[in-house]
Motif scaffolding. Sequence first.
Motif, PDB file in Angstrom:
ATOM      1  N   SER A 249       0.803  -1.239   0.000  1.00  0.00           N
ATOM      2  CA  SER A 249       0.000   0.000   0.000  1.00  0.00           C
ATOM      3  C   SER A 249       0.832   1.283   0.000  1.00  0.00           C
ATOM      4  N   MET A 352      12.226   1.220   1.886  1.00  0.00           N
ATOM      5  CA  MET A 352      12.630  -0.160   1.610  1.00  0.00           C
ATOM      6  C   MET A 352      11.419  -1.022   1.905  1.00  0.00           C
ATOM      7  N   SER A 390       7.105   1.128  15.602  1.00  0.00           N
ATOM      8  CA  SER A 390       7.233   0.078  14.578  1.00  0.00           C
ATOM      9  C   SER A 390       8.698  -0.209  14.295  1.00  0.00           C
TER      10      SER A 390
END
Length: 476
Positions: A249, A352, A390
């Motif tokens: 996405s 990445m 994250s």
Amino acid sequence: MIMKYKRLLVWFRNDLRLHDHAALFSAVEKAEEVIPVYCFDPRQFDSLSIGQKKTAGFRAQFLLESVLNLQDNLKSLGSNLIISSGLPENVIPILAKKYKVDAVYFTEEVTSEEKSVEAALEHSLYKDRIGTEAFWQSTLFHIDDLPFPVSQTPEVFTQFRKECEKLSKVRKTYPQPKKINTPDLSNDLHFKLPSWMQVEKVTDDRAAIKFEGGESAGMHRLKTYFWERDQLKIYKETRNGLLGEDYSSKFSAWLSLGCLSPRYIYEEVKLYEKERKKNQSTYWLIFELIWRDYFRFIAKKHGNNVFKLSGIKNYVDNWVRNEKLFQKWAEGNTGIPFIDANMRELNATGFMSNRGRQNVASFLVNDLNIDWRWGAEYFESLLIDYDVCSNWGNWMYVAGVGNDPRENRYFNILKQANNYDRKGAYIRHWIPELAEIPGFDIHQPFDLSTKELKEFGVSLGSTYPHPMVKLPKSFL
Ligand SMILES: Cc1cc2nc3c(=O)[nH]c(=O)nc-3n(C[C@H](O)[C@H](O)[C@H](O)COP(=O)(O)OP(=O)(O)OC[C@H]3O[C@@H](n4cnc5c(N)ncnc54)[C@H](O)[C@@H]3O)c2cc1C
């Protein structure tokens, strides 16, 4: 409606949007006038222990674009945005007093640096008898709706996900305000980019996507990926890809600055399921957003341990801190094409793929045995989509100091290359000096004879490095 307040100040942080914005929505409901403010914080541009800037040029550019887009969008509602720079705990109280606001609303964060800014701000405002209200809004599941207290967040992702899915519900998004009343701010609208903030636009045409900061671009990306190109229904099959705009996405950068709300994405997935198709792929995007939630709640639960060498598992391996080896990894000069291509992509574009991140992280910690926090810092500096929870959570996980019940997080690089880039197209894209090597051989130039290398225009140690380590080939 009875207004409770004359004026409220909304301090924007990693929530640079108008849609589904709890603090803004609430301020517009409760006050006659709202003063939106953003403040660039110099500490976000300090040097990290590895010498890199905490926020390198590509993310700084994305941040700037996001803030300017927020200002434009606020203007279209009759408001504006004061853009300032300095320590928010100093800047916000000055503005709060100047505009005689009743209270300051903001979105709360979870990690220590952000928390200490909140505490300092609250302290300063309290002395001036100005109230504050902190709102929770960066996750899919609201903290108050978790089926457990944060301190009891399950250590294992699957358990976390299952309990949330079964016992919690994703709240509805807040509607975007239609109009915002704001007093004349013209004396404070002369923003000049501070000298410590160096921005840089990605210009490399090989970039998977040209990220543009801001809510408008984030919304546009969602519209393109879900509705125009109809990619959501195949997301589960494509998500491990390496090349191009649509294998995944690419929402992460907009999510990290709050330009997109995860609940908005959730609602759009539900709409897509109703209007187009519901399958494993549509669910899988939500599944990945739950990973994002998981790392946020784990960071809140474990505090500063997520930044420590021993992580939250309290496990210490004998990591080395070899700057020379680290530098080769960082520059994409390890002599292992799959690692180098990914690192070169990061360096050239600030992005990445998830597959790439797992491999380069595993290589650094498992093959080179280097302190995983150096890798996490390098990503922190360069990733456009850097998200404190994250990033550090995933690094801990790969380094084996997180919560993974599967003991061995070793990635067999050649096996991964074989699974995800069998024909070598990704290497050809990022390492042109190897491009002549046909097929899968491009992943292992070190196994070619001198004659073959010569034929393909490669000279190991000269046009491309010798490999730093010997990789296992057990899979072949
Ligand atoms: C070592 C390492 C470091 C990482 N650092 C970051 C980081 O700083 N910021 C960041 O947003 N993601 C990070 N990730 C997670 C993941 O790689 C990216 O979110 C993803 O590649 C972004 O691309 P996308 O938006 O196209 O993802 P998609 O595959 O389209 O996923 C949709 C969204 O789900 C979330 N998501 C997907 N995978 C993960 C995951 N493993 N952990 C947490 N959330 C996830 C992201 O918000 C992502 O935008 C890291 C992963 C690793 C292995």
